[in-house]
Design a protein around this motif. Sequence first.
Motif, PDB file in Angstrom:
ATOM      1  N   ASP A   1      14.241  22.108  28.928  1.00  0.00           N
ATOM      2  CA  ASP A   1      15.147  21.225  28.181  1.00  0.00           C
ATOM      3  C   ASP A   1      14.733  21.080  26.715  1.00  0.00           C
ATOM      4  N   GLU A   2      13.499  21.435  26.395  1.00  0.00           N
ATOM      5  CA  GLU A   2      13.038  21.387  25.003  1.00  0.00           C
ATOM      6  C   GLU A   2      13.150  22.759  24.333  1.00  0.00           C
ATOM      7  N   GLY A   3      13.674  23.740  25.040  1.00  0.00           N
ATOM      8  CA  GLY A   3      13.839  25.076  24.455  1.00  0.00           C
ATOM      9  C   GLY A   3      12.622  25.967  24.580  1.00  0.00           C
ATOM     10  N   ARG A   4      11.573  25.455  25.215  1.00  0.00           N
ATOM     11  CA  ARG A   4      10.405  26.313  25.445  1.00  0.00           C
ATOM     12  C   ARG A   4      10.703  27.321  26.542  1.00  0.00           C
ATOM     13  N   HIS A   5      10.072  28.482  26.456  1.00  0.00           N
ATOM     14  CA  HIS A   5      10.214  29.494  27.497  1.00  0.00           C
ATOM     15  C   HIS A   5       9.048  29.343  28.477  1.00  0.00           C
ATOM     16  N   VAL A   6       9.341  28.812  29.642  1.00  0.00           N
ATOM     17  CA  VAL A   6       8.301  28.655  30.661  1.00  0.00           C
ATOM     18  C   VAL A   6       8.297  29.949  31.465  1.00  0.00           C
ATOM     19  N   MET A   7       7.233  30.742  31.289  1.00  0.00           N
ATOM     20  CA  MET A   7       7.195  32.085  31.875  1.00  0.00           C
ATOM     21  C   MET A   7       6.359  32.082  33.150  1.00  0.00           C
TER      22      MET A   7
ATOM     23  N   GLN B   1       7.993  35.427  19.352  1.00  0.00           N
ATOM     24  CA  GLN B   1       9.391  35.098  19.019  1.00  0.00           C
ATOM     25  C   GLN B   1       9.806  33.729  19.513  1.00  0.00           C
ATOM     26  N   HIS B   2       9.259  33.303  20.663  1.00  0.00           N
ATOM     27  CA  HIS B   2       9.692  32.054  21.311  1.00  0.00           C
ATOM     28  C   HIS B   2       8.458  31.279  21.754  1.00  0.00           C
ATOM     29  N   PRO B   3       8.459  29.959  21.575  1.00  0.00           N
ATOM     30  CA  PRO B   3       7.336  29.192  22.125  1.00  0.00           C
ATOM     31  C   PRO B   3       7.314  29.358  23.637  1.00  0.00           C
ATOM     32  N   THR B   4       6.247  29.975  24.147  1.00  0.00           N
ATOM     33  CA  THR B   4       6.204  30.383  25.553  1.00  0.00           C
ATOM     34  C   THR B   4       5.018  29.749  26.269  1.00  0.00           C
ATOM     35  N   VAL B   5       5.298  29.098  27.376  1.00  0.00           N
ATOM     36  CA  VAL B   5       4.242  28.565  28.239  1.00  0.00           C
ATOM     37  C   VAL B   5       3.984  29.636  29.294  1.00  0.00           C
ATOM     38  N   TYR B   6       2.824  30.276  29.217  1.00  0.00           N
ATOM     39  CA  TYR B   6       2.551  31.468  30.022  1.00  0.00           C
ATOM     40  C   TYR B   6       1.761  31.093  31.285  1.00  0.00           C
ATOM     41  N   LEU B   7       2.357  31.363  32.452  1.00  0.00           N
ATOM     42  CA  LEU B   7       1.805  30.825  33.695  1.00  0.00           C
ATOM     43  C   LEU B   7       1.620  31.892  34.778  1.00  0.00           C
ATOM     44  N   PRO B   8       0.499  32.629  34.733  1.00  0.00           N
ATOM     45  CA  PRO B   8       0.206  33.548  35.833  1.00  0.00           C
ATOM     46  C   PRO B   8      -0.091  32.774  37.126  1.00  0.00           C
ATOM     47  N   SER B   9       0.142  33.416  38.250  1.00  0.00           N
ATOM     48  CA  SER B   9      -0.018  32.753  39.556  1.00  0.00           C
ATOM     49  C   SER B   9      -1.458  32.347  39.856  1.00  0.00           C
ATOM     50  N   HIS B  10      -2.414  33.107  39.324  1.00  0.00           N
ATOM     51  CA  HIS B  10      -3.809  32.875  39.732  1.00  0.00           C
ATOM     52  C   HIS B  10      -4.695  32.378  38.601  1.00  0.00           C
TER      53      HIS B  10
ATOM     54  N   GLU C   1      -6.149  27.959  34.757  1.00  0.00           N
ATOM     55  CA  GLU C   1      -5.669  27.048  33.710  1.00  0.00           C
ATOM     56  C   GLU C   1      -4.150  26.911  33.692  1.00  0.00           C
ATOM     57  N   SER C   2      -3.445  27.611  34.600  1.00  0.00           N
ATOM     58  CA  SER C   2      -1.972  27.545  34.571  1.00  0.00           C
ATOM     59  C   SER C   2      -1.458  26.114  34.775  1.00  0.00           C
ATOM     60  N   ALA C   3      -2.032  25.402  35.747  1.00  0.00           N
ATOM     61  CA  ALA C   3      -1.515  24.062  36.060  1.00  0.00           C
ATOM     62  C   ALA C   3      -1.660  23.132  34.856  1.00  0.00           C
ATOM     63  N   ALA C   4      -2.812  23.198  34.190  1.00  0.00           N
ATOM     64  CA  ALA C   4      -3.037  22.331  33.019  1.00  0.00           C
ATOM     65  C   ALA C   4      -2.134  22.760  31.864  1.00  0.00           C
ATOM     66  N   ARG C   5      -1.959  24.059  31.669  1.00  0.00           N
ATOM     67  CA  ARG C   5      -1.080  24.538  30.589  1.00  0.00           C
ATOM     68  C   ARG C   5       0.353  24.113  30.839  1.00  0.00           C
ATOM     69  N   PHE C   6       0.757  24.170  32.112  1.00  0.00           N
ATOM     70  CA  PHE C   6       2.104  23.759  32.490  1.00  0.00           C
ATOM     71  C   PHE C   6       2.271  22.251  32.227  1.00  0.00           C
ATOM     72  N   ALA C   7       1.303  21.461  32.693  1.00  0.00           N
ATOM     73  CA  ALA C   7       1.395  20.000  32.556  1.00  0.00           C
ATOM     74  C   ALA C   7       1.470  19.596  31.080  1.00  0.00           C
ATOM     75  N   ALA C   8       0.721  20.297  30.238  1.00  0.00           N
ATOM     76  CA  ALA C   8       0.686  19.938  28.809  1.00  0.00           C
ATOM     77  C   ALA C   8       1.712  20.729  27.999  1.00  0.00           C
ATOM     78  N   ALA C   9       2.473  21.607  28.643  1.00  0.00           N
ATOM     79  CA  ALA C   9       3.444  22.480  27.970  1.00  0.00           C
ATOM     80  C   ALA C   9       2.802  23.202  26.784  1.00  0.00           C
ATOM     81  N   THR C  10       1.620  23.736  27.024  1.00  0.00           N
ATOM     82  CA  THR C  10       0.882  24.434  25.967  1.00  0.00           C
ATOM     83  C   THR C  10       1.416  25.854  25.811  1.00  0.00           C
ATOM     84  N   THR C  11       1.841  26.194  24.589  1.00  0.00           N
ATOM     85  CA  THR C  11       2.419  27.522  24.382  1.00  0.00           C
ATOM     86  C   THR C  11       1.366  28.507  23.879  1.00  0.00           C
ATOM     87  N   VAL C  12       1.673  29.785  24.032  1.00  0.00           N
ATOM     88  CA  VAL C  12       0.729  30.851  23.686  1.00  0.00           C
ATOM     89  C   VAL C  12       0.717  31.063  22.178  1.00  0.00           C
TER      90      VAL C  12
END
Length: 282
Positions: A194-200, A240-249, A252-263
Amino acid sequence: MKIHALSTGSIRVKHSFLFASPGWRRQLDLFMPGPFSAPLPIHCWAIEHEGTLRLVDTGETAEARNVPCARPEVTKEQELPAAMAAAGLSVDEVSEVVITHAHGDHIDGLVHVHARVLINEKELQYLNTPMPRVMRRLLRQPLPPGFEPEPFVLDGGPFGAFLRSRPLSDDGRIVAVDTPGHTPGHVSVICVDDEGRHVMLAGDATDTLEQLHARRADAVAPDTKVHVATLETILAHCAQHPTVYLPSHDPESAARFAAATTVDADATTDRQATAVASPPAT
Ligand SMILES: [Zn+2]
């Protein structure tokens, strides 16, 4: 749009899996004795959007056996239904599952789901070639019973830096993109939040953000050049796009997701920049 990080137990992988040996030892060392990592998460993801509940991958089950390069640690109580309940969701309400790739720790949880299952046509074709067939038998890792996913084609044109994509939601805010490497038909799912970030939701495009920045091919990729080209494409997309990068394993994915930290796509290490405020032009 609401995205939920789910986790179905953990998995330890061999050091030579996370840090592939050079040259001809790359795949061989997966089968040789060696140290294992600390437990890594086995994430999958639920997305509530436009009244539809989708899953990206389904996690592992307690049935999973050890293989030479990986030791899953999953109890019955950690399987998909409980992981969803912990997020206030029910597996019975899932209407669609998208599979990033057909390895057990991403598809075994399908035994709990009665919904449409989508897979990249190229991944489905690869599954039926001799090498994956032999490996499944040797490692005693059968496909889950009743595995009959519907193939889709990445014919939706480019999406950001990705040349091939396929919209999954009607409004095009949930998109499968082509990330071959770990397997030839591997896809990732990008959700424009909803904020326009790309949650990958990156599956096993890499194991960690560090591996992405290092542009390091993994140990199981059939073709390392294909994998490295994908890593370059992902980094180009992140630029090109603020991207929250979330590999399965990635631990740090859970914390990056929670904080919407982009790459930070310019970083040469896994230094991370905080999310930018303004939405991107898509
Ligand atoms: Zn995996």
